[in-house]
Design an enzyme around this catalytic site. Structure first.
Site: not given
Ligand code: 4AZ
Length: 252
Positions: A45, A99, A195, A197
């Protein structure tokens, strides 16, 4: 990272920072993990352009302590030769199944140092005891309400949540597939956030750190009964091997 502390790249030397370039401006996009000198594992993603993703719009930094500062003695910067998204990555229902993505660094690839090292993939059937503590790290937000990312790399400890618990209706129900697992904090004070991710969740197995999870999604950050959801890396050893030739520890 919510509820963590400032870290240094030398304690998470496999962390990659993936940047997107548009009109000559570079913007931080995602974290990642160096699993081979030429390959970074991250989340699909992170590339919302999908199959149209252009590798030449991305660059990868290794050895980076701070997002907005350059330490030329520690950092290594790479162009991207190829980005391989999992072909069954499906975000049509906002679910983020599969993902996972691979980023191939171009040129001579990473040179090992105290701030740049690869992380091991766990064997396919490696189980962790319920309630194991693992580490997350990244440059993501320190609270959901902030509009800016963390200036510095941060780390935190989270606890694995039993699959049945995370699939219960009080948690995420059927949104959590077997390609995912959840990890959080008993008082919901620690979590990954926007961020982070693509970045790593690593766990200690007999004194060695293995990459078990990729930061994937969650409803908000550090919210009660809404823990962070991570891509279950052990489900993808074959996919990683097929696409890179890398074989997880003690399987080959
Ligand atoms: C994001 O939006 C995101 N709490 C990454 C991790 C989590 C939530 C949102 C987990 O990239």
């Amino acid at each position: 990272i919510v509820g963590g502390e400032i870290s240094t790249i030398d304690s998470h030397p496999w962390i990659a920072a993936i940047f997107y370039r548009s009109r000559n401006r570079e913007m931080f996009r995602c974290g990642g993990s160096l699993i081979h000198p030429c390959w970074v594992l991250t989340a699909a993603h992170c590339f919302p352009e999908g199959p149209d993703t252009k590798p030449d719009q991305y660059s990868v930094y290794l050895g980076k302590d701070a997002l907005n500062a350059t330490d030329s003695l520690k950092e290594q910067k790479f162009d991207v030769e190829n980005i391989i998204l999992h072909h069954e990555f499906d975000n049509s229902q906002g679910s983020f199944n599969n993902d996972i993505a691979l980023v191939k660094l171009s040129g001579q690839c990473a040179v090992e140092s105290s701030s740049v090292k690869t992380v091991c993939l766990p064997p396919t059937n490696q189980m962790l005891p319920q309630g194991s503590y693992c580490e997350i790290a990244g440059y993501g937000k320190e609270a959901q309400s902030l509009w800016y990312f963390s200036q510095y790399l941060r780390e935190a400890t989270v606890q694995l949540i039993p699959q049945n618990t995370c699939k219960s209706t009080q948690f995420y129900g059927s949104e959590v597939t077997d390609n995912m697992f959840c990890a959080g904090h008993p008082e919901w004070k620690v979590d990954s956030c926007k961020g982070d991710s693509g970045g790593p969740l690593v766990c200690d197995v007999y004194g060695k750190m293995f990459l078990f999870g990729i930061v994937s999604w969650g409803e908000g950050c550090a919210k009660a009964y809404r823990p962070g959801v991570y891509t279950r890396v052990t489900n993808y050893n074959q996919w990683i091997a097929d696409n890179t030739g890398i074989v997880a520890l003690s399987e080959g």
